[in-house]
Scaffold this motif. Structure first.
Motif, PDB file in Angstrom:
ATOM      1  N   PRO A  43       0.814  -1.224   0.000  1.00  0.00           N
ATOM      2  CA  PRO A  43       0.000   0.000   0.000  1.00  0.00           C
ATOM      3  C   PRO A  43       0.843   1.268   0.000  1.00  0.00           C
ATOM      4  O   PRO A  43       0.448   2.279  -0.589  1.00  0.00           O
ATOM      5  CB  PRO A  43      -0.807  -0.128   1.304  1.00  0.00           C
ATOM      6  CG  PRO A  43      -0.939  -1.600   1.512  1.00  0.00           C
ATOM      7  CD  PRO A  43       0.386  -2.157   1.074  1.00  0.00           C
ATOM      8  N   ALA A  44       2.020   1.223   0.639  1.00  0.00           N
ATOM      9  CA  ALA A  44       2.892   2.390   0.656  1.00  0.00           C
ATOM     10  C   ALA A  44       3.537   2.633  -0.699  1.00  0.00           C
ATOM     11  O   ALA A  44       3.898   3.765  -1.037  1.00  0.00           O
ATOM     12  CB  ALA A  44       3.976   2.220   1.717  1.00  0.00           C
ATOM     13  N   LEU A  45       3.674   1.575  -1.495  1.00  0.00           N
ATOM     14  CA  LEU A  45       4.342   1.682  -2.796  1.00  0.00           C
ATOM     15  C   LEU A  45       3.361   1.781  -3.956  1.00  0.00           C
ATOM     16  O   LEU A  45       3.764   1.844  -5.111  1.00  0.00           O
ATOM     17  CB  LEU A  45       5.239   0.458  -3.026  1.00  0.00           C
ATOM     18  CG  LEU A  45       6.333   0.216  -1.988  1.00  0.00           C
ATOM     19  CD1 LEU A  45       7.085  -1.065  -2.328  1.00  0.00           C
ATOM     20  CD2 LEU A  45       7.292   1.399  -1.932  1.00  0.00           C
ATOM     21  N   GLN A  46       2.092   1.816  -3.655  1.00  0.00           N
ATOM     22  CA  GLN A  46       1.079   1.798  -4.712  1.00  0.00           C
ATOM     23  C   GLN A  46       1.169   3.033  -5.586  1.00  0.00           C
ATOM     24  O   GLN A  46       1.333   4.152  -5.101  1.00  0.00           O
ATOM     25  CB  GLN A  46      -0.316   1.699  -4.105  1.00  0.00           C
ATOM     26  CG  GLN A  46      -1.409   1.475  -5.141  1.00  0.00           C
ATOM     27  CD  GLN A  46      -2.756   1.243  -4.491  1.00  0.00           C
ATOM     28  OE1 GLN A  46      -3.063   1.816  -3.457  1.00  0.00           O
ATOM     29  NE2 GLN A  46      -3.567   0.395  -5.097  1.00  0.00           N
ATOM     30  N   ASN A  47       1.073   2.812  -6.875  1.00  0.00           N
ATOM     31  CA  ASN A  47       1.032   3.897  -7.842  1.00  0.00           C
ATOM     32  C   ASN A  47      -0.394   4.446  -7.847  1.00  0.00           C
ATOM     33  O   ASN A  47      -1.276   3.909  -8.502  1.00  0.00           O
ATOM     34  CB  ASN A  47       1.414   3.382  -9.233  1.00  0.00           C
ATOM     35  CG  ASN A  47       1.579   4.508 -10.239  1.00  0.00           C
ATOM     36  OD1 ASN A  47       0.976   5.573 -10.097  1.00  0.00           O
ATOM     37  ND2 ASN A  47       2.390   4.274 -11.253  1.00  0.00           N
ATOM     38  N   TYR A  70       2.533  -0.585  -9.015  1.00  0.00           N
ATOM     39  CA  TYR A  70       3.425  -0.200  -7.922  1.00  0.00           C
ATOM     40  C   TYR A  70       4.652   0.514  -8.467  1.00  0.00           C
ATOM     41  O   TYR A  70       5.143   0.214  -9.554  1.00  0.00           O
ATOM     42  CB  TYR A  70       3.873  -1.433  -7.124  1.00  0.00           C
ATOM     43  CG  TYR A  70       2.726  -2.216  -6.549  1.00  0.00           C
ATOM     44  CD1 TYR A  70       2.009  -1.737  -5.455  1.00  0.00           C
ATOM     45  CD2 TYR A  70       2.331  -3.431  -7.104  1.00  0.00           C
ATOM     46  CE1 TYR A  70       0.945  -2.440  -4.925  1.00  0.00           C
ATOM     47  CE2 TYR A  70       1.267  -4.142  -6.581  1.00  0.00           C
ATOM     48  CZ  TYR A  70       0.578  -3.646  -5.495  1.00  0.00           C
ATOM     49  OH  TYR A  70      -0.483  -4.330  -4.989  1.00  0.00           O
ATOM     50  N   HIS A  71       5.151   1.479  -7.693  1.00  0.00           N
ATOM     51  CA  HIS A  71       6.371   2.160  -8.066  1.00  0.00           C
ATOM     52  C   HIS A  71       7.559   1.201  -7.935  1.00  0.00           C
ATOM     53  O   HIS A  71       7.624   0.415  -6.995  1.00  0.00           O
ATOM     54  CB  HIS A  71       6.606   3.369  -7.162  1.00  0.00           C
ATOM     55  CG  HIS A  71       5.599   4.462  -7.331  1.00  0.00           C
ATOM     56  ND1 HIS A  71       5.633   5.346  -8.388  1.00  0.00           N
ATOM     57  CD2 HIS A  71       4.524   4.822  -6.578  1.00  0.00           C
ATOM     58  CE1 HIS A  71       4.625   6.199  -8.283  1.00  0.00           C
ATOM     59  NE2 HIS A  71       3.936   5.897  -7.195  1.00  0.00           N
ATOM     60  N   GLU A  72       8.478   1.265  -8.875  1.00  0.00           N
ATOM     61  CA  GLU A  72       9.690   0.464  -8.764  1.00  0.00           C
ATOM     62  C   GLU A  72      10.440   0.889  -7.508  1.00  0.00           C
ATOM     63  O   GLU A  72      10.655   2.073  -7.269  1.00  0.00           O
ATOM     64  CB  GLU A  72      10.569   0.649  -9.998  1.00  0.00           C
ATOM     65  CG  GLU A  72       9.951   0.083 -11.268  1.00  0.00           C
ATOM     66  CD  GLU A  72      10.904   0.175 -12.447  1.00  0.00           C
ATOM     67  OE1 GLU A  72      12.136   0.145 -12.203  1.00  0.00           O
ATOM     68  OE2 GLU A  72      10.438   0.302 -13.578  1.00  0.00           O
ATOM     69  N   SER A  73      10.850  -0.091  -6.700  1.00  0.00           N
ATOM     70  CA  SER A  73      11.438   0.220  -5.404  1.00  0.00           C
ATOM     71  C   SER A  73      12.609  -0.705  -5.106  1.00  0.00           C
ATOM     72  O   SER A  73      12.755  -1.780  -5.699  1.00  0.00           O
ATOM     73  CB  SER A  73      10.386   0.081  -4.293  1.00  0.00           C
ATOM     74  OG  SER A  73       9.252   0.857  -4.577  1.00  0.00           O
ATOM     75  N   LEU A  74      13.434  -0.255  -4.170  1.00  0.00           N
ATOM     76  CA  LEU A  74      14.562  -1.048  -3.693  1.00  0.00           C
ATOM     77  C   LEU A  74      14.324  -1.366  -2.230  1.00  0.00           C
ATOM     78  O   LEU A  74      14.042  -0.471  -1.426  1.00  0.00           O
ATOM     79  CB  LEU A  74      15.874  -0.264  -3.843  1.00  0.00           C
ATOM     80  CG  LEU A  74      17.127  -0.928  -3.256  1.00  0.00           C
ATOM     81  CD1 LEU A  74      17.502  -2.161  -4.076  1.00  0.00           C
ATOM     82  CD2 LEU A  74      18.298   0.064  -3.229  1.00  0.00           C
ATOM     83  N   LEU A  75      14.422  -2.638  -1.862  1.00  0.00           N
ATOM     84  CA  LEU A  75      14.204  -3.071  -0.480  1.00  0.00           C
ATOM     85  C   LEU A  75      15.475  -3.688   0.067  1.00  0.00           C
ATOM     86  O   LEU A  75      15.966  -4.696  -0.447  1.00  0.00           O
ATOM     87  CB  LEU A  75      13.060  -4.087  -0.415  1.00  0.00           C
ATOM     88  CG  LEU A  75      12.727  -4.634   0.976  1.00  0.00           C
ATOM     89  CD1 LEU A  75      12.255  -3.514   1.899  1.00  0.00           C
ATOM     90  CD2 LEU A  75      11.676  -5.732   0.880  1.00  0.00           C
ATOM     91  N   LEU A  76      16.040  -3.061   1.106  1.00  0.00           N
ATOM     92  CA  LEU A  76      17.230  -3.587   1.758  1.00  0.00           C
ATOM     93  C   LEU A  76      16.822  -4.528   2.879  1.00  0.00           C
ATOM     94  O   LEU A  76      16.001  -4.175   3.721  1.00  0.00           O
ATOM     95  CB  LEU A  76      18.074  -2.451   2.360  1.00  0.00           C
ATOM     96  CG  LEU A  76      19.064  -1.749   1.434  1.00  0.00           C
ATOM     97  CD1 LEU A  76      18.323  -0.922   0.396  1.00  0.00           C
ATOM     98  CD2 LEU A  76      20.003  -0.878   2.245  1.00  0.00           C
ATOM     99  N   ARG A  77      17.434  -5.708   2.912  1.00  0.00           N
ATOM    100  CA  ARG A  77      17.119  -6.685   3.948  1.00  0.00           C
ATOM    101  C   ARG A  77      18.365  -7.488   4.291  1.00  0.00           C
ATOM    102  O   ARG A  77      19.281  -7.610   3.478  1.00  0.00           O
ATOM    103  CB  ARG A  77      16.028  -7.656   3.477  1.00  0.00           C
ATOM    104  CG  ARG A  77      14.723  -6.991   3.108  1.00  0.00           C
ATOM    105  CD  ARG A  77      13.780  -7.991   2.496  1.00  0.00           C
ATOM    106  NE  ARG A  77      14.284  -8.498   1.224  1.00  0.00           N
ATOM    107  CZ  ARG A  77      14.026  -9.706   0.746  1.00  0.00           C
ATOM    108  NH1 ARG A  77      13.297 -10.548   1.438  1.00  0.00           N
ATOM    109  NH2 ARG A  77      14.497 -10.087  -0.424  1.00  0.00           N
TER     110      ARG A  77
END
Length: 237
Positions: A43-47, A70-77
């Motif tokens: 939901p936070a990344l929704q376009n 969804y916006h293209e995103s990078l997730l660090l884990r």
């Protein structure tokens, strides 16, 4: 007592800005992480533009180029087992999320929260915890001195979001700088890699990889990140 029973008994006392989940082992797992992705992260990344324009009468399809949901995103884990299962990786890939895994024993060097944020946030957390305890004592002088597990759980749901809200308001620049220093929010074309600062590696100069390896690039973004709206807090007791 099961999580459902606890929720039924005390859920009305929890802060309404948090999400509380339960697990028998008290640790995160694949099921809970997938639930977090679906209900909190996506939901936070929704376009929002696409979400508003797609529907039964819309001329746009969410699968058309430039009309992704969804916006293209990078997730660090880190490399915890539940972060790297096939199901989790496929879910992230299908929703335009690129995964960046931090190697074992490197979170203290490459994880922004570990390098700069967590220590200072904990001082806010202690302050808000003391304030909460004092307020409860003052409002009910006859309350028993020993707190039950339920009392502490309810307290955490209030203290964490309030401390985080104050922290992000007062220390917003610190948070931005922590991601900048580790290169997370620098342009991906390497043009500002010299600004990377890694703890313990003060004398290493990082150059521009495009100049060191001159390859033709068709994509040169001006920035590699955008601000996201503030979402609810997720907690696991």
């Amino acid at each position: 007592m099961s999580g459902d029973n606890i929720r039924h008994r005390e859920g009305h006392l929890w802060h309404n800005g948090v999400t509380v989940e339960f697990n028998d082992t008290a640790y995160n797992n694949e099921e809970l992480f997938l639930k977090f992705i679906e209900t909190e992260l996506l939901p936070a990344l929704q376009n929002t533009h696409v979400a508003a324009s797609t529907g039964p009468t819309s001329q746009h399809s969410s699968t058309e180029p430039n009309h992704q949901p969804y916006h293209e995103s990078l997730l660090l884990r880190n490399v915890a087992g539940f972060h790297t299962t096939e199901t989790v990786l496929e879910k992230l890939h299908s929703t335009e999320i690129t995964t960046s895994l931090i190697p074992s024993a490197c979170t203290g060097l490459l994880q922004p929260l570990n390098t700069a944020v967590n220590k200072q946030f904990k001082s806010f957390l202690r302050e808000f915890t003391d304030t909460y305890i004092d307020s409860q004592s003052n409002s009910n002088p006859l309350a028993p001195e020993k707190w039950t597990t339920s009392d502490k759980r309810v307290m955490v749901t209030h203290v964490v979001p309030e401390a985080w809200a104050a922290f992000t308001s007062e220390k917003a620049e610190l948070i931005r700088k922590s991601f900048h220093d580790l290169g997370v929010t620098l342009p991906i074309d390497g043009s500002k890699d010299s600004e990377i600062r890694i703890k313990g590696f003060d004398h290493i100069n990082i150059g521009n990889w495009m100049e060191d390896i001159p390859l033709p690039l068709t994509f040169r973004p001006l920035e590699s990140h955008r601000s996201l709206p503030q979402r609810q807090f997720s907690m696991m007791p």
